[in-house]
Design a protein around this motif. Structure first.
Motif, short mmCIF file in Angstrom:
data_model
loop_
_atom_site.label_atom_id
_atom_site.label_comp_id
_atom_site.label_asym_id
_atom_site.label_seq_id
_atom_site.Cartn_x
_atom_site.Cartn_y
_atom_site.Cartn_z
N GLY A 1 -23.80 3.36 -14.28
CA GLY A 1 -24.25 2.07 -13.82
C GLY A 1 -23.25 1.41 -12.88
N GLN A 2 -21.97 1.54 -13.18
CA GLN A 2 -20.93 0.98 -12.30
C GLN A 2 -20.95 1.67 -10.94
OE1 GLN A 2 -17.73 1.69 -15.20
NE2 GLN A 2 -17.21 -0.48 -15.04
N VAL A 3 -21.13 3.00 -10.94
CA VAL A 3 -21.21 3.74 -9.68
C VAL A 3 -22.41 3.28 -8.86
CG1 VAL A 3 -21.62 6.03 -8.67
CG2 VAL A 3 -19.97 5.77 -10.54
N GLU A 4 -23.56 3.16 -9.50
CA GLU A 4 -24.77 2.74 -8.78
C GLU A 4 -24.63 1.34 -8.23
OE1 GLU A 4 -27.83 3.51 -11.76
OE2 GLU A 4 -28.46 5.27 -10.59
N ARG A 5 -24.04 0.43 -8.99
CA ARG A 5 -23.85 -0.94 -8.50
C ARG A 5 -22.87 -0.99 -7.34
NH1 ARG A 5 -21.41 -4.04 -12.13
NH2 ARG A 5 -21.23 -2.56 -13.85
N THR A 6 -21.86 -0.13 -7.38
CA THR A 6 -20.89 -0.08 -6.29
C THR A 6 -21.54 0.44 -5.01
OG1 THR A 6 -19.10 0.28 -7.88
CG2 THR A 6 -18.65 0.85 -5.58
N LEU A 7 -22.35 1.47 -5.14
CA LEU A 7 -23.05 2.02 -3.97
C LEU A 7 -24.05 1.00 -3.42
CD1 LEU A 7 -23.67 5.68 -5.20
CD2 LEU A 7 -21.93 4.89 -3.56
N ALA A 8 -24.73 0.30 -4.29
CA ALA A 8 -25.70 -0.71 -3.84
C ALA A 8 -25.01 -1.84 -3.09
CB ALA A 8 -26.47 -1.26 -5.04
N ALA A 9 -23.72 -2.06 -3.40
CA ALA A 9 -22.97 -3.14 -2.74
C ALA A 9 -22.38 -2.70 -1.41
CB ALA A 9 -21.86 -3.64 -3.66
N GLY A 10 -22.55 -1.42 -1.03
CA GLY A 10 -22.13 -0.99 0.29
C GLY A 10 -21.09 0.11 0.34
N ALA A 11 -20.60 0.59 -0.79
CA ALA A 11 -19.66 1.71 -0.78
C ALA A 11 -20.37 3.00 -0.43
CB ALA A 11 -18.97 1.83 -2.13
N THR A 12 -19.58 4.05 -0.13
CA THR A 12 -20.13 5.35 0.25
C THR A 12 -19.80 6.38 -0.82
OG1 THR A 12 -19.90 4.85 2.60
CG2 THR A 12 -20.07 7.18 1.99
N LEU A 13 -20.78 7.21 -1.17
CA LEU A 13 -20.57 8.29 -2.13
C LEU A 13 -20.05 9.51 -1.38
CD1 LEU A 13 -20.85 9.38 -5.04
CD2 LEU A 13 -23.18 10.08 -4.42
N ALA A 14 -18.79 9.87 -1.65
CA ALA A 14 -18.18 11.03 -0.99
C ALA A 14 -18.27 12.28 -1.85
CB ALA A 14 -16.72 10.72 -0.66
N LEU A 15 -18.40 12.12 -3.16
CA LEU A 15 -18.44 13.27 -4.05
C LEU A 15 -19.02 12.84 -5.39
CD1 LEU A 15 -17.54 16.29 -4.48
CD2 LEU A 15 -15.45 15.36 -5.49
N GLY A 16 -19.85 13.70 -5.98
CA GLY A 16 -20.32 13.48 -7.35
C GLY A 16 -21.32 12.35 -7.46
N GLY A 17 -21.06 11.45 -8.40
CA GLY A 17 -21.92 10.30 -8.58
C GLY A 17 -23.14 10.55 -9.44
N HIS A 18 -23.10 11.54 -10.32
CA HIS A 18 -24.27 11.84 -11.13
C HIS A 18 -23.87 12.40 -12.49
CE1 HIS A 18 -23.88 16.23 -10.53
NE2 HIS A 18 -23.45 15.91 -9.33
N LYS A 19 -24.78 12.25 -13.45
CA LYS A 19 -24.63 12.87 -14.75
C LYS A 19 -24.92 14.36 -14.60
CE LYS A 19 -26.57 8.70 -16.87
NZ LYS A 19 -27.67 8.17 -17.72
N VAL A 20 -24.23 15.17 -15.38
CA VAL A 20 -24.46 16.61 -15.36
C VAL A 20 -25.56 16.95 -16.36
CG1 VAL A 20 -23.44 18.88 -15.74
CG2 VAL A 20 -22.08 17.05 -14.68
N ASN A 21 -26.57 17.65 -15.89
CA ASN A 21 -27.69 18.02 -16.77
C ASN A 21 -27.23 18.98 -17.87
OD1 ASN A 21 -29.58 16.51 -15.32
ND2 ASN A 21 -29.96 18.20 -13.88
#
Length: 465
Positions: A323-343
């Motif tokens: 949730g913190q990652v998603e809120r950071t991206l929604a605020a304008g940051a860029t995802l350079a690597l990862g950013g997801h739960k591993v299935n």
């Protein structure tokens, strides 16, 4: 970081598979009464125990931890997901700290003479205060407890442990080690109870003080209860440590250290690097090399020696981090690597790098307790200092530069409990650990920790006749 035990008790699950390990029933009011009585009795016995006998018990405990290292390490890895190599290191760190306390504690706790006029004698004695309640987190199931209880108990106090519910196996394994080392029964004991019960225990006259490592919310609640009861508290409430890299730094060394500082223990470390603040001239090079290195961080079975990071300790913690990652991206940051739960089974989260992170974004303002690195670019060194201090937290931090004298001047301007120049924060028995601002107050370890929960009693004997 700390988790509440429910009225029904505590549950421990394998963080890599989700399988149930064990459940622990909450203690009844009658059981807690017996626990507190036993603790008070053990304290009276222990405070009267000569220092050399306390030291001997510490040496026995250190030896027992080393003898049981493989069993204890496997328990840590199973309960909270730390890699087996790191778990072994945690056990050894506990043993080494007990050795240091045994070697150095008696001199630190000895009566301290004060210069006096005439034939008067003045000295300060460091006397125990009673049983200290320790509310401890799950990320270092043994080390956090030994870090707190070691200095507290050597100075003559008792220790009642309220551990995190998901590592109760580690809590009881440690209690068994203390008992096997010959400490008085009840001097070190476990409390399994819900929050409202913990509050009543803090208020109980058989508890002298409380120490907590955990979240700001938990710390605020504990401090309020202790303050109302006029009891001392020590709080270590986490951090959002800055990892500052100035333009004249050795970028390759900083990248290597930054990877270790952010991703050790799957990022679940209070003192971990969380905000990477880069001076503009080296920002592109550092970011490129850091992302490439983070891509090589292998997540997997924590019992596999090739694994760099294991799962996060619990599913709810992984959800919060995402949730913190998603809120950071929604605020304008860029995802350079990862950013997801591993299935798949377990609480795995992909090693993640966010760039363009600014104040006001979740990954800058909040403590990200998982494998997520936030990168921020500073215009110059002054801007880097300003950004580092733009935080509610103040636990630790790193500063990378080839000019150590300049770094030492900058360190005095950083609002943290510790600054590590050309290195990343670490705890060691010889140095104090603790924070400022909303990272808490008080100090553990070193001579500060040995005297933190003592009565500094002044004795002034005047000559007569």
């Amino acid at each position: 970081m700390s988790v509440s035990t429910t009225a029904a008790g505590a549950t421990s699950r394998n963080s890599a598979t989700g399988e149930l390990i064990a459940t622990y029933a909450s203690q009844t009011p009658a059981q807690i009464e017996l626990l507190l009585d036993a603790s008070a009795a053990a304290f009276r016995l222990w405070r009267a125990t000569p220092m050399h006998e306390r030291v001997a018990a510490y040496r026995r405990l250190s030896a027992i931890l080393r003898e049981r290292s493989e069993t204890l390490a496997a328990l840590i890895t199973t309960e909270m997901g730390k890699t087996i190599a790191a778990a072994r290191g945690e056990v050894e760190k506990c043993a080494a700290t007990l050795d240091w306390l045994a070697d150095n504690g008696p001199a630190i706790l000895a009566d301290e003479a004060v210069a006096a006029d005439g034939g008067d004698q003045i000295y300060v004695s460091y006397l125990p205060v009673g049983t200290v309640l320790g509310v401890m987190p799950w990320n270092f199931p043994l080390w956090q407890v030994v870090r707190a209880s070691g200095p507290i108990m050597l100075s003559g106090n008792g220790f009642l442990l309220k551990h995190a519910p998901n590592v109760m196996g580690s809590a009881y394994a440690l209690q068994q080690a203390y008992e096997a080392a010959g400490f008085p029964p009840g001097l070190f004991a476990n409390l399994v109870a819900a929050n409202d019960t913990v509050a009543r225990v803090i208020e109980d006259p058989r508890i002298a003080a409380v120490t907590l490592t955990g979240s700001m919310r938990a710390g605020s609640a504990v401090a309020a209860t202790a303050g109302k009861a006029l009891k001392k508290s020590l709080l270590e409430l986490g951090g959002a440590d800055a990892f500052i890299v100035l333009a004249d730094a050795n970028v390759d060394l900083a990248v290597k250290a930054g990877i270790e500082a952010r991703f050790q223990n799957a990022g679940q470390v209070c003192l971990a690097a969380k905000r990477f603040i880069l001076e503009q001239p080296i920002a592109e090079e550092f970011t490129r090399k850091f992302i490439a290195a983070a891509q090589q961080v292998r997540a997997g079975d924590p019992f596999d020696p090739a694994t760099a990071i294991g799962p996060m300790a619990r599913g709810d913690l992984r959800d919060e981090l995402h949730g913190q990652v998603e809120r950071t991206l929604a605020a304008g940051a860029t995802l350079a690597l990862g950013g997801h739960k591993v299935n798949g089974p377990g609480n795995y989260y992909a090693p993640t790098v966010l760039t363009g992170v600014l104040p006001g974004m979740a990954a800058f303002d909040e403590e990200t307790f998982g494998p997520v690195a936030a990168i921020t670019v500073a215009d110059n060194a002054e801007h880097a200092i300003e950004l580092a201090n733009t935080s509610d937290y103040g636990l630790g931090g790193s500063l990378w530069t080839s000019n150590v004298q300049r770094a030492q001047r900058i360190a005095r301007r950083l609002e943290t409990g510790g600054v590590f120049i050309n290195g990343y924060p670490a705890t060691n028995a010889r140095i104090p650990v603790g924070g400022v601002k909303k990272s808490g107050y008080g100090r553990e370890l070193s001579h500060f920790g040995l005297r933190e929960f003592t009565n500094a009693q002044t004795v002034w004997a005047k000559t007569v006749g």
